[in-house]
Motif scaffolding. Structure first.
Motif, PDB file in Angstrom:
ATOM      1  N   ILE A 169       2.334   1.757  -3.491  1.00 26.67           N
ATOM      2  CA  ILE A 169       1.329   2.286  -4.418  1.00 26.67           C
ATOM      3  C   ILE A 169       1.133   3.778  -4.187  1.00 26.67           C
ATOM      4  O   ILE A 169       1.060   4.577  -5.141  1.00 26.67           O
ATOM      5  N   ALA A 190       0.832  -1.205   0.000  1.00 25.58           N
ATOM      6  CA  ALA A 190       0.000   0.000   0.000  1.00 25.58           C
ATOM      7  C   ALA A 190       0.870   1.260   0.000  1.00 25.58           C
ATOM      8  O   ALA A 190       0.578   2.231  -0.714  1.00 25.58           O
ATOM      9  N   GLN A 207      -7.087   2.052  -8.888  1.00 19.46           N
ATOM     10  CA  GLN A 207      -7.304   3.043  -7.841  1.00 19.46           C
ATOM     11  C   GLN A 207      -7.643   4.359  -8.528  1.00 19.46           C
ATOM     12  O   GLN A 207      -6.804   4.949  -9.211  1.00 19.46           O
ATOM     13  N   ILE A 209      -3.488  -3.699  -2.184  1.00 20.93           N
ATOM     14  CA  ILE A 209      -4.190  -2.813  -3.121  1.00 20.93           C
ATOM     15  C   ILE A 209      -5.442  -2.240  -2.462  1.00 20.93           C
ATOM     16  O   ILE A 209      -5.708  -1.025  -2.543  1.00 20.93           O
ATOM     17  N   ARG A 210      -6.197  -3.091  -1.785  1.00 25.92           N
ATOM     18  CA  ARG A 210      -7.411  -2.597  -1.107  1.00 25.92           C
ATOM     19  C   ARG A 210      -7.045  -1.639   0.018  1.00 25.92           C
ATOM     20  O   ARG A 210      -7.731  -0.631   0.239  1.00 25.92           O
ATOM     21  N   SER A 223      -4.672   0.380   0.054  1.00 28.49           N
ATOM     22  CA  SER A 223      -4.282   1.671  -0.531  1.00 28.49           C
ATOM     23  C   SER A 223      -5.479   2.463  -1.034  1.00 28.49           C
ATOM     24  O   SER A 223      -5.324   3.609  -1.467  1.00 28.49           O
ATOM     25  N   ILE A 283     -10.161  -4.514  -6.681  1.00 25.56           N
ATOM     26  CA  ILE A 283      -9.794  -5.595  -7.598  1.00 25.56           C
ATOM     27  C   ILE A 283     -10.901  -5.709  -8.643  1.00 25.56           C
ATOM     28  O   ILE A 283     -12.055  -5.982  -8.306  1.00 25.56           O
ATOM     29  N   ALA A 320      -6.452  -4.452 -11.257  1.00 27.02           N
ATOM     30  CA  ALA A 320      -7.046  -3.628 -10.206  1.00 27.02           C
ATOM     31  C   ALA A 320      -7.015  -2.170 -10.657  1.00 27.02           C
ATOM     32  O   ALA A 320      -6.481  -1.837 -11.708  1.00 27.02           O
ATOM     33  N   ILE A 378      -3.832  -0.901 -12.139  1.00 30.08           N
ATOM     34  CA  ILE A 378      -2.796  -1.628 -11.414  1.00 30.08           C
ATOM     35  C   ILE A 378      -2.804  -3.070 -11.922  1.00 30.08           C
ATOM     36  O   ILE A 378      -3.847  -3.736 -11.898  1.00 30.08           O
ATOM     37  N   GLY A 416      -7.574   0.983  -3.412  1.00 28.19           N
ATOM     38  CA  GLY A 416      -7.899   0.454  -4.729  1.00 28.19           C
ATOM     39  C   GLY A 416      -8.927  -0.655  -4.654  1.00 28.19           C
ATOM     40  O   GLY A 416      -9.350  -1.084  -3.574  1.00 28.19           O
TER      41      GLY A 416
END
Length: 537
Positions: free
Chosen positions: A220, A217, A275, A250-251, A253, A257, A273, A280, A255
């Motif tokens: 990113i 995270a 954001q 990712i989540r 951060s 999926i 993914a 991504i 963002g």
């Protein structure tokens, strides 16, 4: 339009249906007969010809094809000059072909005389590549029928375009679990750089971080803060679930999926993914390989600014088994090692043995180009891509060439018989190749503009299982160098004699040759005279 057999006394203005060979000349198919042609036919004891006479309302095949092409022409293409009843749409930019296949299907049902053949939707093209060919089947088409076709095309807004590759700021995030990851991260970095270069981009920011959600995270956030428009993540360990480390990062951060897994092999464990507006990509393991895989199509769509919809991604499953796949077990160490061993092992031969007679007394390979001896450019290009070995064949001034390349990780193969011609140097290079090679790319030491990026594209195109056994770079339709040869041609290459290369094998095996269009003339530029060297400077 009247088609049939015409007696010569009534044949003036007729378009020939077939070519006719006469004692003094040949009249080609489609030629309009005038008085001189009819006299030549009489002199050849011809009494009649097969052909057609156009009615007043008929539109000539070339004019009709040009009109249809003009209506179909979209952004990033231009219509070439019509001829032989067809008109081509040609790419102006490097990018992806944009078209609606359902509309092309409907277009080809409008009139049997109107034939439109296109590149595949989202096919990658370079400037000068053929995108569409409009063909009029007959010598002409009645004007009313042509107007009906043009109105239908215009009403359906059918256009064929090329979406150009955009210049993006790209971040590569590489996660690490500890010591020993250097080889994997290096392969991922090299693999992504090759793919991005082919799309007119490169890695602008590289971030190394731990393999934990918080570290991912933070990486990113750093990439987005640096203005990166595409973020690519190469994980230290394969992502096997939506709740795994990388998706969790990712989540974390902010963002989401969008797709976990794709119906493509190789490349099924690709993750897409996003954001906000920043895509991504989480790379599958096959991203390290130069061979085509599922990542290539998705990456090209993103760079061109047209990411696929969920429905499109689902459709990729039809034909999703990419060329070269075999029915074999996966998942255990033994099968993984076998898969790794199945990657083609390509070596390079750099031919640097010639006497440079047209350059005067100097050896052109030792002359500086941009401050570097010419021969080093070719060697540096070969060392800039993953190869199983680089062999440099020397001859004239062997000691000086060897000294110039002394710091490079290469194998020198001296050819004392270099004066007998190019084939002897090629044989010397083949004899010095490492064992177990699947192919060889042959570079010329006097082509300093060829770079690792050119070689990466050539290596990526090599696919003998798909009929691409000889990869030939081209620019604007002209074939150049370097050429990649499958090992199946080694015996015939070893049998060559005199001052000839292996080009005749291309004529002998045309179905195994793949012409790879390049974006610049580097593959055609060799330095043979002081003038060409001065022009380069």
């Amino acid at each position: 339009m009247i088609f049939g057999e015409f007696p010569l006394h009534d044949a003036e203005g007729v378009l020939l249906a077939h070519s006719l060979r006469l004692p003094e000349r040949t009249l080609r198919k489609g030629r309009r007969l005038g008085a001189p042609e009819i006299e030549a036919l009489r002199a050849a004891n011809r009494e009649s010809v097969y052909g057609c006479r156009l009615d007043v309302e008929d539109v000539d095949e070339n004019q009709a094809a040009a009109q249809v092409a003009a209506v179909l022409q979209g952004d990033g293409t231009h219509a070439a000059r019509p001829g032989a009843g067809h008109c081509n749409l040609v790419a102006d930019v490097a990018g992806l072909v944009r078209l609606d296949p359902h509309r092309i299907e409907a277009l080809n049902l409008l009139d049997e005389d109107l034939l439109v053949a296109t590149a595949a939707p989202w096919q990658r093209v370079a400037p000068g590549d053929l995108v569409t060919r409009v063909k009029i089947a007959s010598f002409a088409i009645p004007g009313q029928r042509l107007e009906h076709c043009l109105d239908a095309i215009d009403a359906s807004a059918t256009r064929i375009a090329v979406a150009p590759f955009r210049q993006l700021r790209v971040a590569l995030i590489l996660t690490r679990l500890g010591a020993g990851d250097e080889k994997r991260t290096s392969e991922l970095r090299d693999g992504m750089q090759r793919r991005l270069v082919q799309l007119g981009n490169g890695i602008d920011l590289e971030i190394t971080c731990g393999h934990q959600p918080q570290a991912v995270a933070a990486a990113i956030a750093r990439a987005r803060g640096a203005g990166c428009e595409l973020i690519i993540i190469g994980a230290a360990s394969a992502t096997v679930d939506r709740a795994d480390m990388i998706p969790a990062g990712i989540r974390l951060s902010g963002g989401r999926i969008e797709r976990f897994g794709f119906p493509l092999e190789p490349g099924s464990m690709l993750v897409l993914a996003r954001q906000d507006d920043t895509p991504i990509l989480v790379l599958p393991g096959c991203a390290r390989s130069p061979k085509p895989n599922g990542l290539d199509g998705l990456l090209a769509r993103i760079v061109a600014g047209h990411p696929p919809s969920d429905t499109e991604m689902a459709r990729w499953g039809c034909g999703g088994l990419l060329p070269g796949q075999r029915a074999k077990p996966e998942g255990d160490a033994k099968s993984n090692e076998r898969a790794k061993s199945e990657q083609p092992r390509i070596a390079a031969i750099v031919l640097a043995a010639g006497r440079s007679q047209r350059m005067g007394d100097d050896n052109k390979l030792l002359r500086p180009v941009a401050g570097t001896p010419m021969v080093r450019h070719a060697v540096n290009a070969a060392l800039g891509v993953p190869l199983a070995g680089v062999v440099v064949v020397t001859g004239h001034q062997h000691e000086q060439i060897a000294a110039t390349l002394s710091a490079h990780d290469i194998t020198l193969a001296h050819n004392p018989d270099y004066a007998s011609g190019l084939s002897s140097s090629l044989r010397a290079g083949l004899a010095a190749l490492p064992a177990g090679i699947d192919g060889v790319v042959v570079l010329l030491g006097d082509m300093p503009l060829v770079t690792a990026a050119h070689l990466a594209r050539i290596l990526d195109a090599f696919a003998p299982d798909a009929g691409r056994s000889i990869i030939v770079p081209t620019f604007e339709g002209t074939r150049g160098n370097p050429v990649l040869w499958s090992r199946r041609f080694f015996p015939e290459m070893m049998a060559l004699e005199g001052d000839v290369g292996a080009r005749r094998l291309m004529r002998q095996y045309p179905d195994l040759v793949f012409d790879l269009a390049m974006d610049d003339a580097a593959v055609l530029t060799d330095i043979d005279t002081p003038g060409t060297l001065a022009d380069l400077k």
